[in-house]
Design a protein around this motif. Structure first.
Motif, PDB file in Angstrom:
ATOM      1  N   THR A   1       0.931  -1.046  -0.088  1.00 51.79           N
ATOM      2  CA  THR A   1       0.022  -0.069   0.049  1.00 51.79           C
ATOM      3  C   THR A   1       0.856   1.352   0.016  1.00 51.79           C
ATOM      4  O   THR A   1       0.402   2.380   0.030  1.00 51.79           O
ATOM      5  CB  THR A   1      -1.114   0.056   1.074  1.00 51.79           C
ATOM      6  OG1 THR A   1      -0.144   0.139   2.313  1.00 51.79           O
ATOM      7  CG2 THR A   1      -1.783  -1.167   1.233  1.00 51.79           C
ATOM      8  N   ASP A   2       1.948   0.975   0.266  1.00 54.91           N
ATOM      9  CA  ASP A   2       2.833   2.202   0.014  1.00 54.91           C
ATOM     10  C   ASP A   2       2.795   3.253  -0.993  1.00 54.91           C
ATOM     11  O   ASP A   2       2.826   4.317  -0.955  1.00 54.91           O
ATOM     12  CB  ASP A   2       4.508   1.796  -0.063  1.00 54.91           C
ATOM     13  CG  ASP A   2       5.018   1.380   1.442  1.00 54.91           C
ATOM     14  OD1 ASP A   2       4.056   1.407   2.209  1.00 54.91           O
ATOM     15  OD2 ASP A   2       6.097   0.903   1.676  1.00 54.91           O
TER      16      ASP A   2
ATOM     17  N   SER B   1      -3.020   5.905  -2.737  1.00 55.20           N
ATOM     18  CA  SER B   1      -3.212   7.434  -2.223  1.00 55.20           C
ATOM     19  C   SER B   1      -3.544   7.252  -0.817  1.00 55.20           C
ATOM     20  O   SER B   1      -3.740   6.296  -0.231  1.00 55.20           O
ATOM     21  CB  SER B   1      -4.756   7.888  -2.813  1.00 55.20           C
ATOM     22  OG  SER B   1      -5.605   6.888  -2.710  1.00 55.20           O
ATOM     23  N   ASP B   2      -3.358   8.236   0.003  1.00 53.55           N
ATOM     24  CA  ASP B   2      -3.398   8.373   1.407  1.00 53.55           C
ATOM     25  C   ASP B   2      -4.755   7.968   1.898  1.00 53.55           C
ATOM     26  O   ASP B   2      -5.059   6.985   2.775  1.00 53.55           O
ATOM     27  CB  ASP B   2      -3.408   9.994   1.935  1.00 53.55           C
ATOM     28  CG  ASP B   2      -1.997  10.353   1.997  1.00 53.55           C
ATOM     29  OD1 ASP B   2      -1.057   9.551   1.587  1.00 53.55           O
ATOM     30  OD2 ASP B   2      -1.728  11.540   2.221  1.00 53.55           O
ATOM     31  N   GLU B   3      -5.941   8.079   1.188  1.00 53.90           N
ATOM     32  CA  GLU B   3      -7.324   7.640   1.723  1.00 53.90           C
ATOM     33  C   GLU B   3      -7.394   6.099   1.637  1.00 53.90           C
ATOM     34  O   GLU B   3      -7.525   5.305   2.580  1.00 53.90           O
ATOM     35  CB  GLU B   3      -8.317   8.307   0.823  1.00 53.90           C
ATOM     36  CG  GLU B   3      -9.709   7.981   1.348  1.00 53.90           C
ATOM     37  CD  GLU B   3     -10.976   8.403   0.368  1.00 53.90           C
ATOM     38  OE1 GLU B   3     -11.881   8.151   0.771  1.00 53.90           O
ATOM     39  OE2 GLU B   3     -10.583   9.325  -0.283  1.00 53.90           O
ATOM     40  N   LYS B   4      -6.755   5.612   0.324  1.00 50.93           N
ATOM     41  CA  LYS B   4      -6.883   4.245   0.126  1.00 50.93           C
ATOM     42  C   LYS B   4      -5.945   3.488   1.181  1.00 50.93           C
ATOM     43  O   LYS B   4      -6.022   2.333   1.515  1.00 50.93           O
ATOM     44  CB  LYS B   4      -6.498   3.838  -1.297  1.00 50.93           C
ATOM     45  CG  LYS B   4      -6.603   2.393  -1.747  1.00 50.93           C
ATOM     46  CD  LYS B   4      -6.348   2.436  -3.182  1.00 50.93           C
ATOM     47  CE  LYS B   4      -6.448   0.989  -3.849  1.00 50.93           C
ATOM     48  NZ  LYS B   4      -6.381   0.838  -5.139  1.00 50.93           N
ATOM     49  N   LYS B   5      -4.749   4.072   1.139  1.00 48.70           N
ATOM     50  CA  LYS B   5      -3.682   3.334   2.129  1.00 48.70           C
ATOM     51  C   LYS B   5      -4.116   3.272   3.470  1.00 48.70           C
ATOM     52  O   LYS B   5      -4.018   2.467   4.171  1.00 48.70           O
ATOM     53  CB  LYS B   5      -2.469   4.328   1.973  1.00 48.70           C
ATOM     54  CG  LYS B   5      -1.322   3.780   2.838  1.00 48.70           C
ATOM     55  CD  LYS B   5      -0.134   4.805   2.665  1.00 48.70           C
ATOM     56  CE  LYS B   5       0.161   5.456   1.529  1.00 48.70           C
ATOM     57  NZ  LYS B   5       1.538   6.385   1.652  1.00 48.70           N
ATOM     58  N   THR B   6      -4.914   4.420   4.096  1.00 47.39           N
ATOM     59  CA  THR B   6      -5.351   4.260   5.360  1.00 47.39           C
ATOM     60  C   THR B   6      -6.217   3.255   5.549  1.00 47.39           C
ATOM     61  O   THR B   6      -6.300   2.631   6.734  1.00 47.39           O
ATOM     62  CB  THR B   6      -5.954   5.865   5.757  1.00 47.39           C
ATOM     63  OG1 THR B   6      -5.075   6.787   5.663  1.00 47.39           O
ATOM     64  CG2 THR B   6      -6.476   5.848   7.215  1.00 47.39           C
TER      65      THR B   6
ATOM     66  N   ARG C   1      -4.695  -0.469   5.238  1.00 51.83           N
ATOM     67  CA  ARG C   1      -3.903  -0.635   6.367  1.00 51.83           C
ATOM     68  C   ARG C   1      -4.523  -0.988   7.567  1.00 51.83           C
ATOM     69  O   ARG C   1      -4.065  -1.816   8.460  1.00 51.83           O
ATOM     70  CB  ARG C   1      -3.048   0.638   6.636  1.00 51.83           C
ATOM     71  CG  ARG C   1      -1.514   0.524   5.501  1.00 51.83           C
ATOM     72  CD  ARG C   1      -0.750   1.620   5.535  1.00 51.83           C
ATOM     73  NE  ARG C   1       0.342   1.461   4.858  1.00 51.83           N
ATOM     74  CZ  ARG C   1       1.339   2.328   4.560  1.00 51.83           C
ATOM     75  NH1 ARG C   1       1.569   3.400   5.388  1.00 51.83           N
ATOM     76  NH2 ARG C   1       2.273   2.197   3.589  1.00 51.83           N
TER      77      ARG C   1
ATOM     78  N   GLY D   1      -1.152   2.606  11.103  1.00 55.25           N
ATOM     79  CA  GLY D   1      -1.384   3.045   9.694  1.00 55.25           C
ATOM     80  C   GLY D   1      -0.178   3.609   8.975  1.00 55.25           C
ATOM     81  O   GLY D   1       0.054   4.040   7.748  1.00 55.25           O
ATOM     82  N   ASN D   2       1.193   3.617   9.718  1.00 50.26           N
ATOM     83  CA  ASN D   2       2.234   4.325   9.149  1.00 50.26           C
ATOM     84  C   ASN D   2       3.042   3.100   8.212  1.00 50.26           C
ATOM     85  O   ASN D   2       2.623   2.097   8.365  1.00 50.26           O
ATOM     86  CB  ASN D   2       3.415   5.077  10.200  1.00 50.26           C
ATOM     87  CG  ASN D   2       2.384   6.151  10.901  1.00 50.26           C
ATOM     88  OD1 ASN D   2       2.026   7.022  10.201  1.00 50.26           O
ATOM     89  ND2 ASN D   2       2.647   6.104  12.173  1.00 50.26           N
ATOM     90  N   THR D   3       3.949   3.658   7.485  1.00 53.37           N
ATOM     91  CA  THR D   3       4.724   2.891   6.934  1.00 53.37           C
ATOM     92  C   THR D   3       5.511   1.643   7.626  1.00 53.37           C
ATOM     93  O   THR D   3       6.130   1.868   8.516  1.00 53.37           O
ATOM     94  CB  THR D   3       5.879   3.474   5.963  1.00 53.37           C
ATOM     95  OG1 THR D   3       5.054   4.488   5.500  1.00 53.37           O
ATOM     96  CG2 THR D   3       6.473   2.691   5.070  1.00 53.37           C
TER      97      THR D   3
END
Length: 184
Positions: A34-35, A38-43, A46, A117-119
Protein backbone atom coordinates in the motif's frame (compact mmCIF):
# COMPACT_ATOMS: atom_id res chain seq x y z
CA UNK A 1 -5.69 -45.97 19.54
CA UNK A 2 -5.22 -42.88 21.75
CA UNK A 3 -1.80 -42.24 20.20
CA UNK A 4 -3.28 -42.38 16.69
CA UNK A 5 -6.06 -39.93 17.62
CA UNK A 6 -3.55 -37.51 19.16
CA UNK A 7 -1.37 -37.86 16.05
CA UNK A 8 -4.34 -37.06 13.79
CA UNK A 9 -5.15 -33.98 15.91
CA UNK A 10 -1.48 -32.96 15.79
CA UNK A 11 -1.52 -33.11 11.98
CA UNK A 12 -4.86 -31.28 11.69
CA UNK A 13 -3.70 -28.42 13.91
CA UNK A 14 -0.31 -28.36 12.19
CA UNK A 15 -2.15 -27.71 8.93
CA UNK A 16 -4.24 -24.98 10.58
CA UNK A 17 -1.16 -23.40 12.14
CA UNK A 18 0.76 -23.32 8.88
CA UNK A 19 -2.27 -21.93 7.03
CA UNK A 20 -2.30 -19.10 9.55
CA UNK A 21 1.43 -18.44 9.29
CA UNK A 22 1.37 -18.55 5.47
CA UNK A 23 -1.47 -16.05 5.25
CA UNK A 24 -0.17 -13.82 8.04
CA UNK A 25 3.08 -13.00 6.29
CA UNK A 26 1.15 -12.48 3.05
CA UNK A 27 -0.87 -9.82 4.93
CA UNK A 28 2.44 -8.11 5.82
CA UNK A 29 3.27 -8.06 2.10
CA UNK A 30 -0.14 -6.61 1.24
CA UNK A 31 0.31 -3.94 3.93
CA UNK A 32 3.68 -2.99 2.46
CA UNK A 33 2.19 -2.94 -1.06
CA UNK A 34 0.00 0.00 0.00
CA UNK A 35 3.02 2.34 0.13
CA UNK A 36 2.28 3.62 -3.38
CA UNK A 37 -1.46 4.14 -2.84
CA UNK A 38 -3.29 7.42 -2.22
CA UNK A 39 -3.54 8.43 1.43
CA UNK A 40 -7.25 7.61 1.72
CA UNK A 41 -6.91 4.17 0.13
CA UNK A 42 -3.70 3.48 2.10
CA UNK A 43 -5.37 4.36 5.42
CA UNK A 44 -8.40 2.16 4.80
CA UNK A 45 -6.37 -0.84 3.60
CA UNK A 46 -3.72 -0.60 6.32
CA UNK A 47 -6.40 -0.46 8.98
CA UNK A 48 -8.05 -3.55 7.45
CA UNK A 49 -4.76 -5.47 7.11
CA UNK A 50 -3.82 -4.70 10.70
CA UNK A 51 -7.24 -5.91 11.85
CA UNK A 52 -6.93 -9.06 9.75
CA UNK A 53 -3.40 -9.82 10.99
CA UNK A 54 -4.38 -9.37 14.62
CA UNK A 55 -7.48 -11.58 14.26
CA UNK A 56 -5.65 -14.25 12.26
CA UNK A 57 -2.88 -14.35 14.86
CA UNK A 58 -5.14 -14.42 17.92
CA UNK A 59 -7.99 -16.60 16.65
CA UNK A 60 -6.34 -19.11 14.30
CA UNK A 61 -2.54 -19.16 14.34
CA UNK A 62 -1.73 -19.08 18.05
CA UNK A 63 -4.55 -21.41 19.21
CA UNK A 64 -3.71 -23.92 16.43
CA UNK A 65 -0.02 -23.68 17.35
CA UNK A 66 -0.76 -24.32 21.01
CA UNK A 67 -2.97 -27.34 20.28
CA UNK A 68 -0.39 -28.66 17.79
CA UNK A 69 2.37 -28.33 20.42
CA UNK A 70 0.28 -29.90 23.19
CA UNK A 71 -0.59 -32.86 20.94
CA UNK A 72 3.11 -33.21 20.06
CA UNK A 73 4.08 -33.24 23.72
CA UNK A 74 1.37 -35.81 24.51
CA UNK A 75 2.71 -38.00 21.69
CA UNK A 76 6.20 -37.78 23.19
CA UNK A 77 4.76 -38.67 26.61
CA UNK A 78 2.86 -41.64 25.15
CA UNK A 79 5.87 -42.77 23.09
CA UNK A 80 9.00 -41.72 24.97
CA UNK A 81 11.06 -43.79 22.53
CA UNK A 82 10.78 -40.89 20.08
CA UNK A 83 13.37 -39.01 22.13
CA UNK A 84 15.93 -41.72 21.37
CA UNK A 85 15.55 -41.45 17.59
CA UNK A 86 18.04 -39.28 15.66
CA UNK A 87 15.46 -38.25 13.03
CA UNK A 88 13.22 -36.97 15.82
CA UNK A 89 16.07 -34.82 17.18
CA UNK A 90 16.39 -33.36 13.69
CA UNK A 91 12.65 -32.62 13.63
CA UNK A 92 12.93 -30.87 16.99
CA UNK A 93 15.81 -28.77 15.62
CA UNK A 94 13.60 -27.64 12.72
CA UNK A 95 10.84 -26.85 15.22
CA UNK A 96 13.24 -24.51 17.02
CA UNK A 97 13.58 -22.72 13.68
CA UNK A 98 9.78 -22.59 13.47
CA UNK A 99 9.63 -21.12 16.98
CA UNK A 100 12.05 -18.37 15.92
CA UNK A 101 9.96 -17.66 12.82
CA UNK A 102 6.81 -17.63 14.98
CA UNK A 103 8.44 -15.05 17.26
CA UNK A 104 9.39 -12.91 14.22
CA UNK A 105 5.75 -13.05 13.03
CA UNK A 106 4.47 -12.07 16.47
CA UNK A 107 6.82 -9.07 16.54
CA UNK A 108 5.58 -8.01 13.07
CA UNK A 109 1.94 -8.25 14.18
CA UNK A 110 2.75 -6.10 17.20
CA UNK A 111 4.62 -3.67 14.93
CA UNK A 112 1.62 -3.31 12.59
CA UNK A 113 -0.58 -2.46 15.55
CA UNK A 114 1.96 0.07 16.87
CA UNK A 115 2.37 1.70 13.45
CA UNK A 116 -1.25 2.88 13.47
CA UNK A 117 -1.29 2.95 9.68
CA UNK A 118 2.23 4.30 9.16
CA UNK A 119 4.79 2.75 6.83
CA UNK A 120 6.28 -0.63 7.62
CA UNK A 121 10.05 -0.24 7.28
CA UNK A 122 10.82 -3.79 6.11
CA UNK A 123 11.50 -3.94 2.37
CA UNK A 124 8.80 -5.54 0.22
CA UNK A 125 11.20 -8.12 -1.24
CA UNK A 126 12.37 -9.12 2.25
CA UNK A 127 8.76 -9.68 3.32
CA UNK A 128 8.08 -11.74 0.20
CA UNK A 129 11.17 -13.85 0.90
CA UNK A 130 10.25 -14.19 4.57
CA UNK A 131 6.88 -15.46 3.39
CA UNK A 132 8.66 -18.56 2.07
CA UNK A 133 10.48 -19.48 5.30
CA UNK A 134 7.46 -21.35 6.69
CA UNK A 135 7.34 -23.35 3.45
CA UNK A 136 10.98 -24.36 3.87
CA UNK A 137 10.43 -25.39 7.48
CA UNK A 138 7.35 -27.36 6.49
CA UNK A 139 9.37 -29.21 3.81
CA UNK A 140 12.11 -30.00 6.33
CA UNK A 141 9.75 -31.29 9.01
CA UNK A 142 7.53 -33.35 6.69
CA UNK A 143 10.45 -34.95 4.84
CA UNK A 144 12.12 -35.76 8.16
CA UNK A 145 8.98 -37.33 9.64
CA UNK A 146 8.12 -39.31 6.50
CA UNK A 147 11.64 -40.48 5.61
CA UNK A 148 12.83 -40.93 9.23
CA UNK A 149 16.12 -42.85 9.13
CA UNK A 150 16.55 -42.31 5.39
CA UNK A 151 17.03 -38.60 6.19
CA UNK A 152 20.04 -39.55 8.28
CA UNK A 153 21.33 -42.00 5.66
CA UNK A 154 20.87 -39.75 2.62
CA UNK A 155 21.46 -36.42 4.36
CA UNK A 156 23.78 -34.87 1.78
CA UNK A 157 21.43 -35.58 -1.17
CA UNK A 158 18.55 -34.10 0.77
CA UNK A 159 20.57 -31.01 1.69
CA UNK A 160 21.56 -30.45 -1.94
CA UNK A 161 17.94 -30.92 -3.03
CA UNK A 162 16.73 -28.58 -0.31
CA UNK A 163 19.17 -25.83 -1.29
CA UNK A 164 18.18 -26.21 -4.95
CA UNK A 165 14.53 -25.86 -3.90
CA UNK A 166 15.27 -22.81 -1.73
CA UNK A 167 17.27 -21.19 -4.55
CA UNK A 168 14.52 -21.79 -7.09
CA UNK A 169 11.84 -20.40 -4.82
CA UNK A 170 13.88 -17.32 -3.88
CA UNK A 171 14.76 -16.63 -7.53
CA UNK A 172 11.09 -16.98 -8.43
CA UNK A 173 10.13 -14.51 -5.69
CA UNK A 174 12.71 -12.02 -6.98
CA UNK A 175 11.56 -12.51 -10.57
CA UNK A 176 7.88 -12.09 -9.73
CA UNK A 177 8.67 -9.03 -7.59
CA UNK A 178 10.70 -7.51 -10.43
CA UNK A 179 7.90 -8.15 -12.97
CA UNK A 180 5.37 -6.66 -10.55
CA UNK A 181 7.41 -3.46 -10.27
CA UNK A 182 7.81 -3.15 -14.04
CA UNK A 183 4.01 -3.30 -14.52
CA UNK A 184 3.42 -0.29 -12.27
Amino acid sequence: MLYTIIKALHIIFMVSYFAGIFYLVRIFVYYKDTDAFSDEKKTILREQYTFMARRLWNIITVPAGIIMAVCGLVMIFLNSGLMKMPWFHLKLTFLIGLAIYHYWCWKKVKKLVELSGNTLETANLKLRQANEIATFILFLVVFTVILKYQVIEYWWQLIVGFFVLVSLIMMTVKLVNKKGKSKK
